[in-house]
Design a protein around this motif. Structure first.
Motif, PDB file in Angstrom:
ATOM      1  N   ALA A  59      17.446 -13.386  21.339  1.00  0.00           N
ATOM      2  CA  ALA A  59      18.656 -14.167  21.599  1.00  0.00           C
ATOM      3  C   ALA A  59      18.735 -15.449  20.786  1.00  0.00           C
ATOM      4  CB  ALA A  59      18.735 -14.509  23.092  1.00  0.00           C
ATOM      5  N   GLY A  60      17.635 -15.860  20.186  1.00  0.00           N
ATOM      6  CA  GLY A  60      17.623 -17.130  19.479  1.00  0.00           C
ATOM      7  C   GLY A  60      18.431 -17.097  18.199  1.00  0.00           C
ATOM      8  N   PRO A  61      19.052 -18.227  17.828  1.00  0.00           N
ATOM      9  CA  PRO A  61      19.837 -18.285  16.587  1.00  0.00           C
ATOM     10  C   PRO A  61      18.951 -18.412  15.358  1.00  0.00           C
ATOM     11  CG  PRO A  61      19.801 -20.443  17.620  1.00  0.00           C
ATOM     12  CD  PRO A  61      19.070 -19.511  18.554  1.00  0.00           C
ATOM     13  N   ALA A  62      19.505 -18.083  14.211  1.00  0.00           N
ATOM     14  CA  ALA A  62      18.794 -18.319  12.952  1.00  0.00           C
ATOM     15  C   ALA A  62      18.652 -19.821  12.743  1.00  0.00           C
ATOM     16  CB  ALA A  62      19.555 -17.689  11.792  1.00  0.00           C
ATOM     17  N   ARG A  63      17.564 -20.225  12.105  1.00  0.00           N
ATOM     18  CA  ARG A  63      17.353 -21.659  11.897  1.00  0.00           C
ATOM     19  C   ARG A  63      16.497 -21.886  10.657  1.00  0.00           C
ATOM     20  NH1 ARG A  63      14.919 -19.843  16.484  1.00  0.00           N
ATOM     21  NH2 ARG A  63      12.659 -20.039  16.717  1.00  0.00           N
ATOM     22  N   PHE A  64      16.539 -23.135  10.188  1.00  0.00           N
ATOM     23  CA  PHE A  64      15.755 -23.486   9.022  1.00  0.00           C
ATOM     24  C   PHE A  64      14.275 -23.564   9.389  1.00  0.00           C
ATOM     25  CE2 PHE A  64      19.822 -25.771   7.814  1.00  0.00           C
ATOM     26  CZ  PHE A  64      20.212 -24.768   6.946  1.00  0.00           C
ATOM     27  N   VAL A  65      13.433 -23.228   8.399  1.00  0.00           N
ATOM     28  CA  VAL A  65      11.988 -23.197   8.596  1.00  0.00           C
ATOM     29  C   VAL A  65      11.331 -24.018   7.491  1.00  0.00           C
ATOM     30  CG1 VAL A  65       9.940 -21.726   8.700  1.00  0.00           C
ATOM     31  CG2 VAL A  65      12.100 -20.911   9.660  1.00  0.00           C
ATOM     32  N   GLY A  66      10.274 -24.736   7.851  1.00  0.00           N
ATOM     33  CA  GLY A  66       9.526 -25.503   6.867  1.00  0.00           C
ATOM     34  C   GLY A  66       9.871 -26.978   6.901  1.00  0.00           C
ATOM     35  N   PHE A  67       8.933 -27.808   6.419  1.00  0.00           N
ATOM     36  CA  PHE A  67       9.166 -29.245   6.393  1.00  0.00           C
ATOM     37  C   PHE A  67      10.374 -29.611   5.540  1.00  0.00           C
ATOM     38  CE2 PHE A  67       4.506 -29.094   7.238  1.00  0.00           C
ATOM     39  CZ  PHE A  67       4.528 -29.696   8.482  1.00  0.00           C
ATOM     40  N   ASP A  68      10.590 -28.872   4.463  1.00  0.00           N
ATOM     41  CA  ASP A  68      11.717 -29.152   3.572  1.00  0.00           C
ATOM     42  C   ASP A  68      12.907 -28.229   3.837  1.00  0.00           C
ATOM     43  OD1 ASP A  68      10.530 -26.838   2.732  1.00  0.00           O
ATOM     44  OD2 ASP A  68      10.359 -27.406   0.618  1.00  0.00           O
ATOM     45  N   LYS A  69      12.834 -27.453   4.918  1.00  0.00           N
ATOM     46  CA  LYS A  69      13.911 -26.533   5.290  1.00  0.00           C
ATOM     47  C   LYS A  69      14.250 -25.571   4.150  1.00  0.00           C
ATOM     48  CE  LYS A  69      16.000 -29.729   8.607  1.00  0.00           C
ATOM     49  NZ  LYS A  69      17.236 -30.431   9.029  1.00  0.00           N
ATOM     50  N   ALA A  70      13.229 -25.132   3.446  1.00  0.00           N
ATOM     51  CA  ALA A  70      13.436 -24.257   2.288  1.00  0.00           C
ATOM     52  C   ALA A  70      13.584 -22.794   2.673  1.00  0.00           C
ATOM     53  CB  ALA A  70      12.276 -24.413   1.304  1.00  0.00           C
ATOM     54  N   MET A  71      13.342 -22.473   3.946  1.00  0.00           N
ATOM     55  CA  MET A  71      13.421 -21.091   4.383  1.00  0.00           C
ATOM     56  C   MET A  71      14.363 -20.955   5.577  1.00  0.00           C
ATOM     57  SD  MET A  71       9.387 -20.026   4.104  1.00  0.00           S
ATOM     58  CE  MET A  71       8.830 -21.496   4.972  1.00  0.00           C
ATOM     59  N   ILE A  72      14.784 -19.727   5.819  1.00  0.00           N
ATOM     60  CA  ILE A  72      15.654 -19.415   6.955  1.00  0.00           C
ATOM     61  C   ILE A  72      14.962 -18.344   7.780  1.00  0.00           C
ATOM     62  CG2 ILE A  72      17.922 -18.588   7.689  1.00  0.00           C
ATOM     63  CD1 ILE A  72      18.935 -19.367   4.865  1.00  0.00           C
ATOM     64  N   GLY A  73      14.828 -18.603   9.068  1.00  0.00           N
ATOM     65  CA  GLY A  73      14.194 -17.645   9.944  1.00  0.00           C
ATOM     66  C   GLY A  73      15.170 -17.128  10.985  1.00  0.00           C
ATOM     67  N   GLY A  74      15.077 -15.859  11.309  1.00  0.00           N
ATOM     68  CA  GLY A  74      15.963 -15.293  12.315  1.00  0.00           C
ATOM     69  C   GLY A  74      15.793 -13.796  12.407  1.00  0.00           C
ATOM     70  N   TYR A  75      16.460 -13.209  13.365  1.00  0.00           N
ATOM     71  CA  TYR A  75      16.360 -11.773  13.596  1.00  0.00           C
ATOM     72  C   TYR A  75      17.376 -11.004  12.739  1.00  0.00           C
ATOM     73  CZ  TYR A  75      16.936  -7.296  15.967  1.00  0.00           C
ATOM     74  OH  TYR A  75      17.031  -5.963  16.240  1.00  0.00           O
ATOM     75  N   GLY A  76      16.977  -9.840  12.260  1.00  0.00           N
ATOM     76  CA  GLY A  76      17.912  -8.931  11.607  1.00  0.00           C
ATOM     77  C   GLY A  76      18.362  -9.331  10.217  1.00  0.00           C
ATOM     78  N   GLN A  77      17.584 -10.122   9.498  1.00  0.00           N
ATOM     79  CA  GLN A  77      17.983 -10.472   8.136  1.00  0.00           C
ATOM     80  C   GLN A  77      17.850  -9.281   7.197  1.00  0.00           C
ATOM     81  OE1 GLN A  77      17.720 -14.598   6.826  1.00  0.00           O
ATOM     82  NE2 GLN A  77      15.921 -14.784   8.145  1.00  0.00           N
ATOM     83  N   ASP A  78      17.046  -8.315   7.582  1.00  0.00           N
ATOM     84  CA  ASP A  78      17.040  -7.009   6.924  1.00  0.00           C
ATOM     85  C   ASP A  78      18.027  -6.127   7.708  1.00  0.00           C
ATOM     86  OD1 ASP A  78      16.488  -4.559   5.750  1.00  0.00           O
ATOM     87  OD2 ASP A  78      14.592  -4.283   6.800  1.00  0.00           O
ATOM     88  N   ASP A  79      19.252  -5.938   7.158  1.00  0.00           N
ATOM     89  CA  ASP A  79      19.622  -6.252   5.800  1.00  0.00           C
ATOM     90  C   ASP A  79      20.923  -7.087   5.771  1.00  0.00           C
ATOM     91  OD1 ASP A  79      18.675  -5.977   3.214  1.00  0.00           O
ATOM     92  OD2 ASP A  79      20.084  -4.431   2.765  1.00  0.00           O
TER      93      ASP A  79
END
Length: 220
Positions: free
Chosen positions: A3-23
């Protein structure tokens, strides 16, 4: 479904984490690029296939004849003297699917010298498949060379990779179903960490470069 939303990952927010990014990530970048593409006098399309993860079966999967029938109907309506098969022969396609990025926790399933890395741009996979090249599609050198020249000319970062060690990694995409219709096809997409997990992770740069790459192909 997480249920969680996608969000930025990393100290510099260089990545995006979340469910179902494939594809979804490739769907997003390909569609955005198409909506902003210039008119070139050529037909352009983005096709969203269902059932890819279970073998592309069924009426909405890439193994169906839906796309072929659409091309045949449009060709007969617009160019009655042109055989529909010739249209497919003149078609080029990117099979937009993610690739497995090198996971530091599971390095033993990757061939490190031929693995994708986050932050190096979208991945071209000249061939895919599992247990060697079973269920694979392999792009011809001329088509791959044309894409390399296009991306380099536009200053778009890219990398090449395979999907893991033989008998340990591997996977299939919809590329083989387009190639079976004599469409020049190559797998290209964003590298993903923790693929098929509840929290898949991609790089911002890779997403943006994938968008630019799709746009360059449309405008070529």
């Amino acid at each position: 479904m997480p249920a969680g939303p996608a969000r930025f990952v990393g100290f510099d927010k260089a990545m995006i984490g979340g469910y179902g990014q494939d594809d979804r990530i490739c769907v997003f970048t390909a569609l955005e690029a198409l909506l902003e593409a210039e008119a070139t006098g050529r037909s352009m399309a983005v096709i969203f296939w269902d059932k890819e993860e279970i073998g592309s079966d069924g009426a909405s999967g890439a193994a169906s004849r839906f796309m072929q029938y659409c091309v045949e109907d449009l060709t007969r309506a617009w160019e009655k003297d042109v055989p529909p098969s010739h249209v497919l022969l003149e078609t080029r396609a990117l099979s937009a699917d993610v690739s497995a990025a090198l996971d530091p926790d599971y390095q033993d399933v990757h061939e490190k010298q031929n693995a994708a890395l986050l932050g190096y741009g979208p991945v071209f996979s000249k061939f895919t498949g599992s247990r060697g090249k079973y269920g694979a599609s392999e792009a011809d050198a001329e088509f791959f060379g044309a894409l390399r020249g296009l991306f380099n000319g536009k200053g778009i970062a890219w990398q090449t990779a395979e999907l893991g060690k033989v008998d340990l990694g591997g996977g299939g995409t919809v590329a083989q179903y387009m190639a079976n219709r004599n469409i020049d096809t190559i797998d290209a997409g964003v590298p993903v960490l923790s693929m098929h997990s509840p929290f898949e992770t991609v790089g911002k740069l890779d997403c943006y470069m994938n968008y630019l790459g799709c746009k360059a192909v449309y405008n070529a």
